[in-house]
Design a protein around this motif. Structure first.
Motif, PDB file in Angstrom:
ATOM      1  N   LYS A  10       0.873  -1.171   0.000  1.00  0.00           N
ATOM      2  CA  LYS A  10       0.000   0.000   0.000  1.00  0.00           C
ATOM      3  C   LYS A  10       0.906   1.214   0.000  1.00  0.00           C
ATOM      4  N   LEU A  11       0.752   2.065  -1.019  1.00  0.00           N
ATOM      5  CA  LEU A  11       1.667   3.188  -1.198  1.00  0.00           C
ATOM      6  C   LEU A  11       1.489   4.263  -0.132  1.00  0.00           C
ATOM      7  N   THR A  12       2.625   4.749   0.343  1.00  0.00           N
ATOM      8  CA  THR A  12       2.657   5.842   1.313  1.00  0.00           C
ATOM      9  C   THR A  12       3.023   7.136   0.593  1.00  0.00           C
ATOM     10  N   ARG A  13       2.969   8.229   1.302  1.00  0.00           N
ATOM     11  CA  ARG A  13       3.361   9.529   0.740  1.00  0.00           C
ATOM     12  C   ARG A  13       4.808   9.474   0.265  1.00  0.00           C
ATOM     13  N   GLU A  14       5.675   8.821   1.049  1.00  0.00           N
ATOM     14  CA  GLU A  14       7.086   8.704   0.666  1.00  0.00           C
ATOM     15  C   GLU A  14       7.253   7.887  -0.610  1.00  0.00           C
ATOM     16  N   ASP A  15       6.444   6.848  -0.769  1.00  0.00           N
ATOM     17  CA  ASP A  15       6.493   6.047  -2.002  1.00  0.00           C
ATOM     18  C   ASP A  15       6.144   6.907  -3.212  1.00  0.00           C
ATOM     19  N   ILE A  16       5.134   7.760  -3.062  1.00  0.00           N
ATOM     20  CA  ILE A  16       4.715   8.632  -4.165  1.00  0.00           C
ATOM     21  C   ILE A  16       5.840   9.592  -4.528  1.00  0.00           C
ATOM     22  N   GLU A  17       6.538  10.117  -3.527  1.00  0.00           N
ATOM     23  CA  GLU A  17       7.676  10.997  -3.790  1.00  0.00           C
ATOM     24  C   GLU A  17       8.752  10.257  -4.580  1.00  0.00           C
ATOM     25  N   THR A  18       8.993   8.989  -4.242  1.00  0.00           N
ATOM     26  CA  THR A  18       9.986   8.180  -4.965  1.00  0.00           C
ATOM     27  C   THR A  18       9.548   7.962  -6.407  1.00  0.00           C
ATOM     28  N   VAL A  19       8.274   7.639  -6.622  1.00  0.00           N
ATOM     29  CA  VAL A  19       7.748   7.445  -7.979  1.00  0.00           C
ATOM     30  C   VAL A  19       7.908   8.731  -8.786  1.00  0.00           C
ATOM     31  N   ASP A  20       7.578   9.870  -8.162  1.00  0.00           N
ATOM     32  CA  ASP A  20       7.729  11.149  -8.858  1.00  0.00           C
ATOM     33  C   ASP A  20       9.179  11.414  -9.241  1.00  0.00           C
ATOM     34  N   MET A  21      10.109  11.074  -8.362  1.00  0.00           N
ATOM     35  CA  MET A  21      11.526  11.248  -8.669  1.00  0.00           C
ATOM     36  C   MET A  21      11.932  10.369  -9.851  1.00  0.00           C
ATOM     37  N   LEU A  22      11.457   9.138  -9.870  1.00  0.00           N
ATOM     38  CA  LEU A  22      11.784   8.222 -10.963  1.00  0.00           C
ATOM     39  C   LEU A  22      11.208   8.717 -12.284  1.00  0.00           C
ATOM     40  N   LYS A  23       9.995   9.287 -12.251  1.00  0.00           N
ATOM     41  CA  LYS A  23       9.391   9.811 -13.480  1.00  0.00           C
ATOM     42  C   LYS A  23      10.199  10.969 -14.042  1.00  0.00           C
ATOM     43  N   ASN A  24      10.855  11.711 -13.172  1.00  0.00           N
ATOM     44  CA  ASN A  24      11.596  12.903 -13.597  1.00  0.00           C
ATOM     45  C   ASN A  24      13.043  12.616 -14.003  1.00  0.00           C
ATOM     46  N   ILE A  25      13.485  11.393 -13.903  1.00  0.00           N
ATOM     47  CA  ILE A  25      14.865  11.045 -14.272  1.00  0.00           C
ATOM     48  C   ILE A  25      15.126  11.351 -15.744  1.00  0.00           C
ATOM     49  N   ARG A  26      14.145  11.102 -16.595  1.00  0.00           N
ATOM     50  CA  ARG A  26      14.329  11.274 -18.041  1.00  0.00           C
ATOM     51  C   ARG A  26      14.292  12.731 -18.461  1.00  0.00           C
ATOM     52  N   GLU A  27      13.852  13.634 -17.625  1.00  0.00           N
ATOM     53  CA  GLU A  27      13.713  15.037 -18.021  1.00  0.00           C
ATOM     54  C   GLU A  27      15.041  15.759 -17.978  1.00  0.00           C
TER      55      GLU A  27
END
Length: 77
Positions: free
Chosen positions: A60-77
């Protein structure tokens, strides 16, 4: 500790092979990340081995997990 450029290149090559062999997976991940990924989302993974054995787990995703996902999405930018 820095990243080994040779390993990074090999990983990129492997990722390209994976995308070629499993073209629907990237589209699926893209669809899921367009709104389904938020705090409280449950991600379940089921693995079935060639003999029919099943392994299932979920998180079950936590707020910290969402921050990690957002960081991973921004790697390509």
């Amino acid at each position: 500790m820095g990243m080994n450029p040779a390993i990074m290149m090999k990983l990129m090559q492997r990722f390209n092979i994976f995308r070629t062999q499993h073209p629907k997976f990237q589209a699926f991940i893209g669809s899921v990340t367009q709104g389904a990924i938020r705090e409280g989302t449950v991600i379940e993974i089921k693995v079935t081995d060639p003999e029919g054995g099943e392994y299932i787990s979920n998180i079950k995703l936590t707020r910290e997990d969402i921050e990690t996902v957002d960081m991973l999405k921004n790697i390509r930018e």
